[in-house]
Scaffold this motif. Structure first.
Motif, mmCIF file in Angstrom:
data_model
loop_
_atom_site.group_PDB
_atom_site.id
_atom_site.type_symbol
_atom_site.label_atom_id
_atom_site.label_comp_id
_atom_site.label_asym_id
_atom_site.label_seq_id
_atom_site.Cartn_x
_atom_site.Cartn_y
_atom_site.Cartn_z
ATOM 1 N N GLN A 1 -26.452 11.511 5.311
ATOM 2 C CA GLN A 1 -27.102 11.494 6.593
ATOM 3 C C GLN A 1 -26.009 11.187 7.971
ATOM 4 O O GLN A 1 -25.988 11.990 8.907
ATOM 5 C CB GLN A 1 -28.062 10.378 6.609
ATOM 6 N N PHE A 2 -24.957 10.178 7.473
ATOM 7 C CA PHE A 2 -23.965 10.313 8.564
ATOM 8 C C PHE A 2 -23.009 11.124 8.788
ATOM 9 O O PHE A 2 -22.541 11.726 9.782
ATOM 10 C CB PHE A 2 -23.296 8.867 8.127
ATOM 11 N N ALA A 3 -22.921 11.700 7.717
ATOM 12 C CA ALA A 3 -22.001 13.358 7.773
ATOM 13 C C ALA A 3 -22.974 14.355 8.679
ATOM 14 O O ALA A 3 -22.138 14.891 9.292
ATOM 15 C CB ALA A 3 -21.697 13.735 6.240
ATOM 16 N N ALA A 4 -24.133 14.467 8.425
ATOM 17 C CA ALA A 4 -25.016 15.278 9.458
ATOM 18 C C ALA A 4 -24.663 14.831 10.898
ATOM 19 O O ALA A 4 -24.576 15.666 11.583
ATOM 20 C CB ALA A 4 -26.231 15.524 8.800
ATOM 21 N N LEU A 5 -25.054 13.705 11.009
ATOM 22 C CA LEU A 5 -24.722 13.095 12.477
ATOM 23 C C LEU A 5 -23.372 13.393 12.924
ATOM 24 O O LEU A 5 -23.246 13.796 14.242
ATOM 25 C CB LEU A 5 -25.011 11.580 12.197
ATOM 26 N N GLU A 6 -22.303 13.272 12.206
ATOM 27 C CA GLU A 6 -20.972 13.302 12.618
ATOM 28 C C GLU A 6 -20.796 14.923 12.971
ATOM 29 O O GLU A 6 -19.770 15.309 13.842
ATOM 30 C CB GLU A 6 -19.978 12.960 11.727
ATOM 31 N N ALA A 7 -21.417 15.838 12.152
ATOM 32 C CA ALA A 7 -21.065 17.291 12.352
ATOM 33 C C ALA A 7 -22.051 17.869 13.562
ATOM 34 O O ALA A 7 -21.821 19.014 14.043
ATOM 35 C CB ALA A 7 -21.565 18.016 11.132
ATOM 36 N N PHE A 8 -22.921 17.164 13.989
ATOM 37 C CA PHE A 8 -23.906 17.596 15.063
ATOM 38 C C PHE A 8 -23.014 17.943 16.341
ATOM 39 O O PHE A 8 -22.467 16.870 16.634
ATOM 40 C CB PHE A 8 -24.979 16.628 15.422
ATOM 41 N N ASP A 9 -23.458 18.884 17.165
ATOM 42 C CA ASP A 9 -22.905 19.102 18.426
ATOM 43 C C ASP A 9 -23.672 20.078 19.358
ATOM 44 O O ASP A 9 -23.734 21.187 18.958
ATOM 45 C CB ASP A 9 -21.357 19.537 18.347
ATOM 46 N N VAL A 10 -24.529 19.690 20.208
ATOM 47 C CA VAL A 10 -25.157 20.465 20.941
ATOM 48 C C VAL A 10 -24.484 20.291 22.458
ATOM 49 O O VAL A 10 -25.393 20.756 23.509
ATOM 50 C CB VAL A 10 -26.662 20.509 21.251
ATOM 51 N N SER A 11 -23.453 19.853 22.783
ATOM 52 C CA SER A 11 -23.127 19.442 24.018
ATOM 53 C C SER A 11 -23.057 20.422 24.955
ATOM 54 O O SER A 11 -23.227 20.568 26.264
ATOM 55 C CB SER A 11 -21.693 18.505 23.957
ATOM 56 N N ASP A 12 -22.681 21.677 24.441
ATOM 57 C CA ASP A 12 -22.322 22.845 25.236
ATOM 58 C C ASP A 12 -23.667 23.745 25.411
ATOM 59 O O ASP A 12 -23.982 24.643 26.200
ATOM 60 C CB ASP A 12 -21.248 23.737 24.767
ATOM 61 N N GLU A 13 -24.782 23.126 24.738
ATOM 62 C CA GLU A 13 -26.013 23.802 24.764
ATOM 63 C C GLU A 13 -27.359 23.089 25.236
ATOM 64 O O GLU A 13 -28.338 23.501 25.293
ATOM 65 C CB GLU A 13 -26.283 24.326 23.284
ATOM 66 N N LEU A 14 -27.049 21.834 26.058
ATOM 67 C CA LEU A 14 -28.043 20.933 26.526
ATOM 68 C C LEU A 14 -28.997 21.903 27.419
ATOM 69 O O LEU A 14 -30.091 21.563 27.572
ATOM 70 C CB LEU A 14 -27.260 19.778 27.061
ATOM 71 N N TYR A 15 -28.381 22.745 28.363
ATOM 72 C CA TYR A 15 -29.069 23.452 29.297
ATOM 73 C C TYR A 15 -30.175 24.266 28.849
ATOM 74 O O TYR A 15 -31.073 24.687 29.427
ATOM 75 C CB TYR A 15 -28.005 24.376 30.024
ATOM 76 N N GLU A 16 -30.181 24.593 27.405
ATOM 77 C CA GLU A 16 -31.015 25.538 27.029
ATOM 78 C C GLU A 16 -32.621 24.482 26.479
ATOM 79 O O GLU A 16 -33.517 25.065 26.308
ATOM 80 C CB GLU A 16 -30.672 25.999 25.568
ATOM 81 N N ILE A 17 -32.188 23.211 26.458
ATOM 82 C CA ILE A 17 -33.328 22.210 26.066
ATOM 83 C C ILE A 17 -34.071 21.714 27.282
ATOM 84 O O ILE A 17 -33.691 20.588 28.077
ATOM 85 C CB ILE A 17 -32.845 21.186 25.204
ATOM 86 N N THR A 18 -35.119 22.404 27.806
ATOM 87 C CA THR A 18 -35.823 22.239 28.855
ATOM 88 C C THR A 18 -37.051 21.446 28.736
ATOM 89 O O THR A 18 -37.759 21.109 29.481
ATOM 90 C CB THR A 18 -36.104 23.585 29.424
ATOM 91 N N THR A 19 -37.194 20.730 27.681
ATOM 92 C CA THR A 19 -38.132 19.876 27.280
ATOM 93 C C THR A 19 -38.272 18.482 28.123
ATOM 94 O O THR A 19 -36.919 18.165 28.086
ATOM 95 C CB THR A 19 -38.378 19.295 25.667
ATOM 96 N N PRO A 20 -39.195 17.901 28.669
ATOM 97 C CA PRO A 20 -39.077 16.824 29.338
ATOM 98 C C PRO A 20 -38.342 15.569 28.442
ATOM 99 O O PRO A 20 -38.882 15.471 27.209
ATOM 100 C CB PRO A 20 -40.603 16.373 29.883
ATOM 101 N N ALA A 21 -37.678 15.030 28.893
ATOM 102 C CA ALA A 21 -36.823 14.059 27.753
ATOM 103 C C ALA A 21 -36.674 12.549 28.657
ATOM 104 O O ALA A 21 -36.100 12.733 30.025
ATOM 105 C CB ALA A 21 -35.381 14.604 27.354
ATOM 106 N N ILE A 22 -36.577 11.562 27.932
ATOM 107 C CA ILE A 22 -36.141 10.171 28.477
ATOM 108 C C ILE A 22 -35.114 9.720 27.440
ATOM 109 O O ILE A 22 -35.365 9.875 26.389
ATOM 110 C CB ILE A 22 -37.338 9.170 28.440
#
Length: 263
Positions: free
Chosen positions: A180-201
Motif C-alpha cells: 500500500q505504501f508503495a502504491a502511495l509513493e508511486a502516485f502522481d496527478v500533480s500535472d493533471e489536477l486541472y482535470e478533476i473538477t469535482t467539488p473538493a475540500i
C-alpha cells in the motif's frame, strides 16, 4: 457480509443508514483498518448513508501479493459502489485513500464530492524514513511505536491502547502495508489536477509529519474547485484526534453539495 469482486479480489464493505439518502464512502489510509473512520461514520450516518470498505490487504478483504497501485484500488472502490448500486457518492479519503479518491474522480463517474484528509497530489511528500517508521509487524509494541509519526506527542504518551487493539484486529499485514505504501509513493496527478473538477475540500493538520501541510495547500490550489481547511497543531490522523472539528467541516461541505448532481 457484502463483498464486491474486482479482478479476482474480494473486497469487503459495510453500510449503515438509509440508501434513500446520499452515500458517503470512506476510503482509508495506508495500513489502517476501518477503525480510523469510527468518528466520521457516526457523524454522517442518519443524514447520509455511510459506506466503509477495506482496501485489498486490509481487514476482511483479500490480500493478494503486491504490487498494488492507486489505479487498482480505485477499481476496487468502483466495484464496491457498483455492487451496492450507488450512482453517486461523496468520497472521504485520508492519505492513500485521498489519492484513491482523486484517481477515482478523474477516471470514473460516480464521485459527487471529494473530502481529502492529509493527502497530496503525489507520493514524493512522504519521506522514506517516515514510511519506514509507519510500517509495523502486527504486535502491540510495534503497532504502538509506528503511530508516533501520525499522532500528537500527547496522544502517543497516553498509550493509545484502544487504537492498538483495533489495529491488531483490522490493520493490514506488514507485506500488505508495504504494497500500500508503495502504491502511495508511486502516485502522481500533480500535472493533471486541472482535470478533476469535482467539488473538493482539503483538510490538513498543520503539524502533519507524514504528509506536510504544504502538500495539502498545493493540492487545494491545484484543484479547480478545491478548498483548504487547516487544523492548527493537528497531526496526520487529524480526523481521529480532532474529530469534532473535522466532522463540522465535513458536514458543512456535504450540506452545500447534497443536492448537486453531475451528469
Amino acid at each position: 457480509m457484502p463483498f464486491a469482486e474486482h479482478d479476482g479480489t474480494s473486497i469487503y464493505y459495510e453500510t449503515d443508514g438509509s440508501s434513500k439518502h446520499d452515500t458517503v464512502a470512506f476510503v482509508g489510509d495506508a495500513a489502517y483498518g476501518a477503525w480510523q473512520w469510527g468518528w466520521q461514520h457516526a457523524a454522517v450516518t442518519g443524514p447520509f448513508e455511510s459506506l466503509v470498505w477495506d482496501h485489498r490487504g486490509t481487514g476482511k478483504s483479500d490480500a493478494p501479493d503486491g504490487p498494488y497501485s492507486v489505479a487498482e484500488m480505485a477499481g476496487d472502490l468502483d466495484a464496491v459502489l457498483a455492487d451496492h448500486g450507488v450512482r453517486k457518492a461523496h468520497l472521504v479519503g485520508a492519505g492513500l485513500g485521498g489519492m484513491v479518491a482523486l484517481h477515482y474522480a478523474k477516471q470514473f463517474s460516480r464521485a459527487k464530492t471529494l473530502t481529502l484528509i492529509g493527502t497530496a497530489a503525489d507520493g514524493s511528500s512522504l519521506a522514506p524514513d517516515v514510511r519506514d517508521r509507519l510500517l509495523a509487524e502486527k504486535t502491540p509494541d510495534a503497532l504502538h511505536e509506528s503511530l508516533r509519526p501520525a499522532v500528537s506527542e500527547e496522544a502517543f504518551a497516553a498509550g493509545l491502547e484502544d487504537v492498538v487493539e483495533w489495529r491488531l484486529a483490522d490493520d493490514a499485514s506488514l507485506p500488505a502495508q508495504r504494497a500500500q505504501f508503495a502504491a502511495l509513493e508511486a502516485f502522481d496527478v500533480s500535472d493533471e489536477l486541472y482535470e478533476i473538477t469535482t467539488p473538493a475540500i482539503v483538510c490538513h493538520g498543520t503539524d502533519d509529519r507524514v504528509i506536510p501541510v504544504e502538500a495539502g495547500k498545493e493540492l487545494a490550489d491545484g484543484l479547480p474547485r478545491g478548498e483548504l481547511v487547516t487544523f492548527e497543531d493537528a497531526p496526520h490522523l487529524v480526523h481521529v484526534e480532532h474529530s469534532k472539528a473535522v466532522n463540522d467541516a465535513l458536514l458543512d461541505f456535504l450540506a452545500r453539495h447534497v443536492d448537486e448532481t453531475f451528469d
